[in-house]
Motif scaffolding. Sequence first.
Motif, PDB file in Angstrom:
ATOM      1  N   GLY A 205       0.994  -1.111  -0.071  1.00 33.87           N
ATOM      2  CA  GLY A 205      -0.068   0.214  -0.082  1.00 33.87           C
ATOM      3  C   GLY A 205       0.814   1.445   0.060  1.00 33.87           C
ATOM      4  N   THR A 206       2.147   1.177   0.557  1.00 29.49           N
ATOM      5  CA  THR A 206       2.906   2.412   0.110  1.00 29.49           C
ATOM      6  C   THR A 206       3.257   2.973  -0.597  1.00 29.49           C
ATOM      7  OG1 THR A 206       3.954   1.490   2.925  1.00 29.49           O
ATOM      8  CG2 THR A 206       4.871   3.616   0.786  1.00 29.49           C
ATOM      9  N   VAL A 207       3.476   1.948  -1.658  1.00 31.62           N
ATOM     10  CA  VAL A 207       3.980   2.494  -2.822  1.00 31.62           C
ATOM     11  C   VAL A 207       2.927   2.789  -3.403  1.00 31.62           C
ATOM     12  CG1 VAL A 207       3.874   0.376  -4.329  1.00 31.62           C
ATOM     13  CG2 VAL A 207       5.707   2.445  -4.922  1.00 31.62           C
ATOM     14  N   GLU A 208       1.733   1.802  -3.687  1.00 34.25           N
ATOM     15  CA  GLU A 208       0.647   2.222  -4.221  1.00 34.25           C
ATOM     16  C   GLU A 208      -0.103   3.319  -3.744  1.00 34.25           C
ATOM     17  OE1 GLU A 208      -1.675  -0.878  -3.303  1.00 34.25           O
ATOM     18  OE2 GLU A 208      -0.761  -2.319  -4.430  1.00 34.25           O
ATOM     19  N   SER A 209      -0.524   3.492  -2.782  1.00 35.08           N
ATOM     20  CA  SER A 209      -0.180   5.253  -1.633  1.00 35.08           C
ATOM     21  C   SER A 209       0.484   7.019  -2.413  1.00 35.08           C
ATOM     22  CB  SER A 209      -0.254   5.649  -0.402  1.00 35.08           C
ATOM     23  OG  SER A 209      -0.739   6.817  -0.206  1.00 35.08           O
ATOM     24  N   GLY A 210       2.281   6.035  -2.494  1.00 38.09           N
ATOM     25  CA  GLY A 210       3.249   7.072  -3.137  1.00 38.09           C
ATOM     26  C   GLY A 210       2.527   7.506  -5.035  1.00 38.09           C
ATOM     27  N   CYS A 211       2.057   6.300  -5.594  1.00 42.31           N
ATOM     28  CA  CYS A 211       2.090   6.255  -6.951  1.00 42.31           C
ATOM     29  C   CYS A 211       0.462   7.355  -7.080  1.00 42.31           C
ATOM     30  CB  CYS A 211       1.635   5.313  -7.787  1.00 42.31           C
ATOM     31  SG  CYS A 211       2.989   4.135  -7.863  1.00 42.31           S
ATOM     32  N   LYS A 212       0.254   7.509  -5.893  1.00 39.94           N
ATOM     33  CA  LYS A 212      -1.251   8.587  -5.908  1.00 39.94           C
ATOM     34  C   LYS A 212      -0.844   9.885  -5.934  1.00 39.94           C
ATOM     35  CE  LYS A 212      -5.170   8.545  -3.418  1.00 39.94           C
ATOM     36  NZ  LYS A 212      -7.082   8.567  -2.829  1.00 39.94           N
ATOM     37  N   VAL A 213      -0.048   9.871  -4.901  1.00 36.38           N
ATOM     38  CA  VAL A 213       0.045  11.011  -3.873  1.00 36.38           C
ATOM     39  C   VAL A 213       1.139  12.135  -4.678  1.00 36.38           C
ATOM     40  CG1 VAL A 213      -0.847  11.022  -2.060  1.00 36.38           C
ATOM     41  CG2 VAL A 213       1.406  10.413  -2.342  1.00 36.38           C
ATOM     42  N   VAL A 214       2.147  11.154  -5.082  1.00 34.85           N
ATOM     43  CA  VAL A 214       3.496  11.869  -6.045  1.00 34.85           C
ATOM     44  C   VAL A 214       3.003  11.921  -7.651  1.00 34.85           C
ATOM     45  CG1 VAL A 214       5.498  11.208  -6.783  1.00 34.85           C
ATOM     46  CG2 VAL A 214       5.280  10.592  -4.715  1.00 34.85           C
ATOM     47  N   VAL A 215       2.467  11.269  -8.207  1.00 29.22           N
ATOM     48  CA  VAL A 215       2.424  11.512  -9.392  1.00 29.22           C
ATOM     49  C   VAL A 215       0.497  11.323 -10.242  1.00 29.22           C
ATOM     50  CG1 VAL A 215       2.127   9.831 -11.833  1.00 29.22           C
ATOM     51  CG2 VAL A 215       3.523   9.394  -9.910  1.00 29.22           C
ATOM     52  N   GLN A 216      -0.894  10.958  -9.754  1.00 29.73           N
ATOM     53  CA  GLN A 216      -1.846  10.519  -9.691  1.00 29.73           C
ATOM     54  C   GLN A 216      -2.420  12.138  -9.409  1.00 29.73           C
ATOM     55  OE1 GLN A 216      -3.069   6.967  -8.233  1.00 29.73           O
ATOM     56  NE2 GLN A 216      -3.744   6.214 -10.717  1.00 29.73           N
TER      57      GLN A 216
END
Length: 312
Positions: free
Chosen positions: A257-268
Amino acid sequence: MRRAAKRFEALTKVPLSKSSLAALLTEYGGQLVAVQEKEAAEASRAPEKGEVLSQRALAEPDAPVMALSMDGVMINVRGEGWKEAKVVAISAVEQVQEAPGEEPKVQLSRHSYRAGLWEAATFAKQQWAEARRRGLEKARQLVCVSDGAAWIWGIVLTCYVSCVQIIDWWHAVEKLWEIGSILMGEEGDASKVWVKHLKDLLWAGNVRGLVHEVRLCCPRGAPLPERLGTLIGYFYHHRRRMAYQAFREAGYPVGSGTVESGCKVVVQERMTQAGMRWSRIGAQAMLALRCLLLSDRWDTEWRSMFPALSPT
């Protein structure tokens, strides 16, 4: 960019056009990209012939157990279409005892990120630079939790020999539901009960029993449907990365979940809004700036890079 310019003006009372803000993004973000490229090149540089080697001071990790996860997320690049930005998230792992007698919960904190529109070989160098910064070389134990993408595990096997490798639990469960759909049909009660049984086996780390149960549902001697054979192969190939009971007992995370959250907040959240298309240079500049901000290193690194722009 227009909304960002308006936000800047509201905060500073200084008017700034959309084009001016884009130019600042490209200039300062581009300088940060250059710093990251130099850092990645140095981190992965092989010694030259005859070079005298000196012992390098290793950064201290934030916890004895550290975790990293990798994933990819799509960005619309002008002239190229949708391209994958690769992201690594690095975190400290802690166990939290919420109530006496309950199983301790694993908590990940102090996250940092590195992201870019890179091929796997370039990304490997970039994530290794971030790993060295976070002290993964001195961690008592390193854990990687990710999905089954081959490029991810290729990097892990290259860079982190003693890493505990774990397939993200929810990705594995998605594969179970796909198996249930093939063999039992969509959304039926029998399918739900059967998949629940498979989940229990998987949660206990019994991948062999899981595969045996799936095979029992297939006619003896008949060829397997192609997709089902692929899914069975997925569990067999990753079986050592699915020892979930042993991982939980050791206090390791089993979800990415950490990297999936990172994909959301950093990128999406910033880069995949309706109608957005990015130049490759602008996208990389934005990713570098957002990683710096969301890794909680903005103040220290911004001062060192741009002392004239930093408040005294």
